[in-house]
Design an enzyme around this catalytic site. Structure first.
Site, PDB file in Angstrom:
ATOM      1  N   GLU A 361       0.660  -1.253   0.032  1.00 27.07           N
ATOM      2  CA  GLU A 361       0.050   0.111  -0.027  1.00 27.07           C
ATOM      3  C   GLU A 361       0.689   1.298   0.037  1.00 27.07           C
ATOM      4  OE1 GLU A 361      -2.936  -0.522  -0.687  1.00 27.07           O
ATOM      5  OE2 GLU A 361      -2.961  -2.815   0.131  1.00 27.07           O
ATOM      6  N   TYR A 447      -2.180  -8.658 -10.785  1.00 27.75           N
ATOM      7  CA  TYR A 447      -1.011  -8.699  -9.906  1.00 27.75           C
ATOM      8  C   TYR A 447       0.088  -9.671 -10.366  1.00 27.75           C
ATOM      9  CZ  TYR A 447      -4.084  -6.205  -6.669  1.00 27.75           C
ATOM     10  OH  TYR A 447      -4.861  -5.360  -5.804  1.00 27.75           O
TER      11      TYR A 447
END
Length: 512
Positions: A361, A447
């Site tokens: 993040e 991803y």
């Protein structure tokens, strides 16, 4: 050990970063060795965009809101100074009003099998009511439209010419739902993510009015400046995208005033239970908002190390502060400018995963936060770069062997598991969110295969060119919205090669 790993992987959830058990095994399998410093040849780096956008060149939001604790209702006003950056005259301006997606159980942005986790105490609606819209000339007509009534169309009195400004005043009321997601409340926190009317992006293709998909992070926004005043009970501690400029006592409430310049969104988290620990790295204040004492130092150090490492690899984080906040957030982690949400359960149950998610993040502060992109149409551009950035953190902090094992046991294993479940030809990474068949496919391609593409690009071009690409891409497109074509052009400029075949093969599944 591998058989055990794949038994666990076979059960992985279709939720963004809900990978507690998987990452525990992967990290435990990873041997930590001393730092192996990457050699970055700075003589080839060219800085394209050193100038910070001027205040009068971006949209401005001034929001004044009051939160009523018992009813979980917010009443507020929003003044938007909007600049027409399109080449055409505008008769209307469109805003996303995401809270309306939470009004009905059938429309919430969660997969059906996630509803129980999202609404642990049962479903209740959340929504936004638009009470009025005005300009300096008086009331403006408006229309609530789009899928799940998540678009606000505001009709202007006069056409807005290119580069011309207008001020719009919106009066609203928001009901916060009991949802453990980006927008909602749980037993510990109130999450204010994607909560206010935010201007849609208008570009060469017109207005981007995509709905709030249940897959991925379905957002796309321009850099703007914010001044947000939030009044709520003095029992709460408030973490925010903005820098705190004033905190006043008004009766039993605090009035918090935040400012944030050149950010893509504005989020907040409130809790009565927050403790705060703070440190600094390279003049940047790093804060951890937490509940459990034993996790405080870990989360703070990971955030600090991430900022330090990414500063050196990509370019300097351009803001004064960065906050990591434990949250009632079952999905794992979620990025906002200068603030990230982390599932509070992970603080207590899985410290290896806590590190991985905080690093990921934090990487989004560069890829999505500073360099933006259309997360609906080109999700790989920020997610794959961020996933690979996470691997680079392990490489820089623990050594190349650690990064390689993480790559093998996380990226390759996750992707191959998906292929075993669902063997598809012509796997396409670069496609709209609504073209993915499931969250599983999205995660495996965007991803995992996206990170595989970047690893291949690194091997094909060499470390010197690859790390130059990351620096130049960040410099050239900071505070802007970039595209896959923009990224490819930077790659080709640095390596002086035509990379069409590589990009088409990996991103579009051509000739696989």
């Amino acid at each position: 050990m591998e058989k055990c790993l794949f038994k666990v992987l076979a059960k992985f959830r279709d939720v963004k970063y809900r990978r507690n058990i998987i990452i525990s095994i992967i990290i435990l399998m990873t041997v930590l060795i001393p730092i192996n410093i990457l050699k970055i040849h700075k003589n080839r780096i060219r800085v394209f965009n050193e100038v910070i956008p001027q205040i009068d060149s971006v949209n401005e939001y001034e929001i004044n809101a009051v939160f009523y604790e018992e009813e979980k209702i917010m009443e507020g006003t929003e003044k938007i100074t909007y600049i027409n950056k399109s080449p055409n005259n505008l008769k209307s301006i469109y805003f996303h009003i995401y809270p309306n997606v939470f009004k009905y159980k059938e429309t919430v942005p969660f997969d059906e099998n996630e509803i129980v986790e999202a609404y642990k105490d049962g479903f209740e609606p959340g929504y936004i009511n638009i009470n009025s819209v005005k300009s300096s000339k008086g009331s403006l007509s408006f229309l609530i439209m789009g899928k799940d009534n998540s678009i606000l169309k505001v009709n202007l009195h006069d056409e807005l010419e290119p580069q011309e400004k207008t001020k719009i005043y919106i009066d609203f009321m928001i009901k916060i739902p009991p949802a453990y997601g980006r927008f909602g409340f749980g037993k510990n926190t109130i999450n204010f993510g994607n909560w206010y009317p935010i201007a849609s992006v208008v570009d060469e293709s017109g207005w981007n009015l995509e709905p709030y998909h249940s897959i991925g992070d379905p957002f796309f926004s321009d850099i703007s400046n914010y001044r947000v005043i939030m009044t709520m009970s003095s029992n709460y501690v408030l973490a925010s995208t903005g820098d705190l400029v004033k905190k006043e006592t008004t009766g039993k409430n605090y009035r918090w005033t935040f400012e944030a310049q050149n950010v893509r969104d504005f989020a907040m988290i409130a809790s009565k239970k927050y403790k705060i620990i703070e440190d600094e790295i390279q003049g940047i204040s790093i804060r951890s908002y937490y509940f459990e004492d034993e996790a405080a130092e870990i989360s703070l150090k990971v955030a600090k190390d991430s900022i330090d490492i990414f500063n050196k690899i990509f370019g300097r984080y351009p803001y004064k502060q960065f906050s990591v906040a434990a949250s009632d957030f079952y999905i794992g982690g979620m990025e906002y400018p200068k603030l990230v949400f982390i599932d509070e359960e992970i603080y207590r149950s899985n410290r290896e995963m806590l590190e991985y998610i905080i690093v990921h993040e934090t990487g989004h502060q560069w890829w999505y936060g500073v360099v933006g992109n259309n997360e609906i149409k080109e999700a790989w551009l920020d997610e794959a770069l961020t996933e690979y950035s996470t691997l680079l953190y392990y490489e820089k902090k623990y050594g190349e062997e650690s990064k390689n094992k993480m790559y093998k046991n996380m990226i390759l294993a996750g992707y191959n598991l998906y292929r075993n479940f669902d063997e598809r030809k012509n796997e396409i990474i670069l496609k709209d969110l609504d073209h993915f068949n499931s969250s599983r496919e999205y995660q495996a391609l965007v991803y995992y295969k996206g990170a595989m593409f970047l690893q291949h690009l690194r091997e094909e071009l060499g470390d010197e060119a690859f790390f130059d690409i990351l620096k130049v891409y960040f410099d050239k497109y900071k505070y802007e919205n970039a595209t896959t074509e923009d990224f490819k052009k930077v790659c080709e400029m640095i390596c002086d090669k035509n990379l069409n075949n590589i990009f088409e093969k990996w991103l579009m599944g051509v000739n696989e």
